[in-house]
Design an enzyme around this catalytic site. Structure first.
Site, mmCIF file in Angstrom:
data_model
loop_
_atom_site.group_PDB
_atom_site.id
_atom_site.type_symbol
_atom_site.label_atom_id
_atom_site.label_comp_id
_atom_site.label_asym_id
_atom_site.label_seq_id
_atom_site.Cartn_x
_atom_site.Cartn_y
_atom_site.Cartn_z
ATOM 1 N N SER A 30 0.850 -1.192 0.000
ATOM 2 C CA SER A 30 0.000 0.000 0.000
ATOM 3 C C SER A 30 0.879 1.233 0.000
ATOM 4 O O SER A 30 1.980 1.219 0.557
ATOM 5 C CB SER A 30 -0.914 0.016 1.220
ATOM 6 O OG SER A 30 -1.564 1.267 1.339
ATOM 7 N N TYR A 58 -1.564 0.629 10.788
ATOM 8 C CA TYR A 58 -1.721 -0.064 9.496
ATOM 9 C C TYR A 58 -0.539 0.255 8.574
ATOM 10 O O TYR A 58 0.035 -0.655 7.949
ATOM 11 C CB TYR A 58 -3.034 0.388 8.845
ATOM 12 C CG TYR A 58 -3.196 -0.046 7.416
ATOM 13 C CD1 TYR A 58 -3.601 -1.341 7.100
ATOM 14 C CD2 TYR A 58 -2.940 0.841 6.368
ATOM 15 C CE1 TYR A 58 -3.749 -1.741 5.785
ATOM 16 C CE2 TYR A 58 -3.086 0.449 5.049
ATOM 17 C CZ TYR A 58 -3.489 -0.836 4.765
ATOM 18 O OH TYR A 58 -3.623 -1.234 3.464
#
Length: 289
Positions: free
Chosen positions: A144, A157
């Protein structure tokens, strides 16, 4: 074996309900992929995903797989490879967590880290060893953009994705020259496809679990985090840095054909993140990110 155009004949998906993974599987089936194994926790969503892909003409089976149960990975994944060669492994599981809750409940934060990083390390190494033993194949890992420079709004995260991204790069270097291709994919903010085109989510699936692509801020950000909350609440549809599962899938297929090592989706993120990477921290904290 892959065909003359680099399209895999067999696909193993780790994270079988991921929207990005399913969009990728649809594209690959259209390119003659005939064997698909969807690995994930048993759920109606996993069964529905398998049925949909099966209707497109592929031999599809589901496999019980738990990212958090690392001790089972060698046995579970080894059994899949024992049935025949796998041309492509797509590591697509992950959870976004809830930043506010996770900061208050460390065990929840640990779950994010164990799923996104520890589980991926275990499963990635098992698959890499199997691909190396067969002498060919691709390992595609959904990272990501959140891991490229970690933000205050979702640092738990983001840090898990930063670790996963670094691990994948190192694994790719370790396997260079062995015939195994490793590719890391860094999507930006991923908008869900229209409801009619998505696979229904399982009740047990964490609401934020969406492959490795979520940059959306958590829902329980406190007032002290108002700047980040404003960013999260801003309309994302108009941002040039947003993308869709289909767009990520297209980029993955193109990256496979080119044997790319790193894929940004959209491609413009590469330049944006290159600039953000060098912004001094005092200034970075003040950015509306």
């Amino acid at each position: 074996m892959k065909d003359a155009f680099g399209a895999p004949q067999s696909l193993l998906v780790l994270g079988g309900t991921s929207e990005i993974a399913l969009a990728t599987a649809r594209r690959l089936i259209a390119l003659r992929t005939r064997t698909v194994r969807l690995a994930g926790r048993p759920s109606p969503a996993l069964d529905a995903a398998a049925a949909e892909l099966r209707a497109r003409g592929a031999d599809v089976r589901t496999v019980d797989f738990d990212a958090l149960d690392s001790a089972s990975h060698e046995t579970t994944l080894g059994a899949i490879f024992a049935e025949g060669d796998i041309d492509m492994v797509l590591l697509a599981f992950g959870i976004a967590g809830d930043q506010g809750r996770d900061e208050e409940e460390p065990l929840s934060a640990v779950r994010v880290a164990q799923t996104n990083y520890t589980g991926a390390v275990s499963a990635g190494l098992v698959c890499a060893g199997a691909l190396q033993a067969q002498g060919h194949g691709s390992l595609v890992v959904l990272s990501s953009v959140a891991g490229e420079r970690v933000r205050r709004a979702d640092f738990i995260y983001g840090s898990s994705k930063a670790g996963l991204d670094a691990f994948t790069q190192g694994l790719g270097d370790a396997l260079h020259g062995t015939g195994v291709h490793v590719m890391v994919v860094r999507p930006g903010v991923v908008r869900p496809e229209p409801a009619a085109e998505t696979v229904p989510a399982a009740p047990a699936t964490p609401p934020a679990a969406r492959g490795g692509a979520a940059l959306l801020a958590p829902s329980r950000i406190t007032a002290a985090r108002s700047a980040s909350a404003r960013f999260a609440a801003a309309p994302l549809e108009s941002s040039p840095l947003t993308t869709t599962p289909d767009a990520v899938a297209e980029a993955i297929v193109t990256g496979l054909r080119r044997r790319s090592e790193t894929v940004w989706v959209p491609g413009s993120l590469r330049a944006v993140m290159s600039a953000l990477r060098h912004v001094p921290r005092p200034l970075f904290r003040r950015l509306p990110l």
